[in-house]
Design a protein around this motif. Structure first.
Motif, PDB file in Angstrom:
ATOM      1  N   THR A   2       0.970  -1.009   0.063  1.00  0.00           N
ATOM      2  CA  THR A   2       0.104   0.385   0.061  1.00  0.00           C
ATOM      3  C   THR A   2       1.114   1.369  -0.339  1.00  0.00           C
ATOM      4  O   THR A   2       1.991   1.540   0.400  1.00  0.00           O
ATOM      5  N   VAL A   3       0.610   1.841  -0.997  1.00  0.00           N
ATOM      6  CA  VAL A   3       1.282   3.302  -1.056  1.00  0.00           C
ATOM      7  C   VAL A   3       0.790   4.185   0.291  1.00  0.00           C
ATOM      8  O   VAL A   3      -0.615   4.387   0.167  1.00  0.00           O
ATOM      9  N   THR A   4       1.302   5.117   0.488  1.00  0.00           N
ATOM     10  CA  THR A   4       1.169   5.849   2.191  1.00  0.00           C
ATOM     11  C   THR A   4       1.386   6.919   2.075  1.00  0.00           C
ATOM     12  O   THR A   4       1.343   7.976   2.644  1.00  0.00           O
ATOM     13  N   ALA A   5       2.828   7.706   0.573  1.00  0.00           N
ATOM     14  CA  ALA A   5       3.620   9.127   0.960  1.00  0.00           C
ATOM     15  C   ALA A   5       3.272   9.075  -0.621  1.00  0.00           C
ATOM     16  O   ALA A   5       3.661   8.207  -1.541  1.00  0.00           O
ATOM     17  N   GLN A   6       3.276  10.264  -1.603  1.00  0.00           N
ATOM     18  CA  GLN A   6       3.774  10.752  -2.497  1.00  0.00           C
ATOM     19  C   GLN A   6       5.468  11.971  -2.195  1.00  0.00           C
ATOM     20  O   GLN A   6       4.701  13.420  -1.368  1.00  0.00           O
ATOM     21  N   THR A   7       5.569  11.672  -2.503  1.00  0.00           N
ATOM     22  CA  THR A   7       7.010  12.498  -2.844  1.00  0.00           C
ATOM     23  C   THR A   7       7.799  12.887  -4.283  1.00  0.00           C
ATOM     24  O   THR A   7       7.146  12.898  -5.537  1.00  0.00           O
ATOM     25  N   VAL A   8       7.720  14.254  -4.718  1.00  0.00           N
ATOM     26  CA  VAL A   8       8.075  15.898  -5.176  1.00  0.00           C
ATOM     27  C   VAL A   8       8.584  16.532  -5.191  1.00  0.00           C
ATOM     28  O   VAL A   8       8.850  16.872  -4.275  1.00  0.00           O
ATOM     29  N   THR A   9      10.026  15.672  -6.049  1.00  0.00           N
ATOM     30  CA  THR A   9      11.138  16.760  -5.794  1.00  0.00           C
ATOM     31  C   THR A   9      12.064  17.773  -7.029  1.00  0.00           C
ATOM     32  O   THR A   9      11.176  17.221  -8.628  1.00  0.00           O
TER      33      THR A   9
END
Length: 152
Positions: A2-9
């Motif tokens: 399960t994905v529980t975070a999203q990061t944009v760089t």
């Protein structure tokens, strides 16, 4: 898994201190919003965020056009490095979604990492109502680009 975070760089030529200082001003959040959800700063919001425990308010518009207000509870305040907050409905407790902006020196510029972490959300009604993350990668990227443009 399960994905529980999203990061944009995003990489910027701006120094970490300048970027961090910008994110301590709620008015910059409203001016640089790429999500189309922020209408402005709440009247009772401080002009500048000064540390963990501060609360800054924003006036919002939901995906369905409904207007509402949020209180953002500052959870991390590391000058020139990281700032994070947990949004909550006005007068309510946060549901567990945390937004973090991290500024990592890289050469003559900065690597900016913006993370939406919803791993602490346990409210079943909230999870049933919303698809997380509520803000797409493209809209987060547009916000970061807008912050850079405002300062550049």
């Amino acid at each position: 898994m399960t994905v529980t975070a999203q990061t944009v760089t995003v990489t910027s030529d701006l120094p970490p201190a300048m970027l961090f200082a910008a994110l301590t001003r709620p008015a910059v959040h409203a001016a640089a919003d790429g999500s189309g959800m922020l209408r402005g700063v709440s009247a009772d919001s401080p002009e500048t965020i000064t540390g963990v425990g501060d609360v800054f308010g924003m006036e919002m518009t939901a995906e369905d056009g409904r207007e509402y207000s949020v209180d953002n509870h500052v959870t991390v305040f590391e000058p020139d490095a990281r700032i994070a907050w947990l949004p909550a409905g006005r007068g309510k407790e946060p549901v567990g979604v945390e937004w973090t902006w991290e500024f990592i020196p890289e050469g003559d510029g900065t690597l900016i990492a913006v993370t939406c972490d919803w791993s602490r959300v346990t409210n079943e009604a909230y999870l049933a109502r919303f698809t997380l993350p509520r803000v797409s990668v493209e809209k987060v990227r547009a916000t970061v680009d807008s912050v850079i443009a405002l300062l550049g």
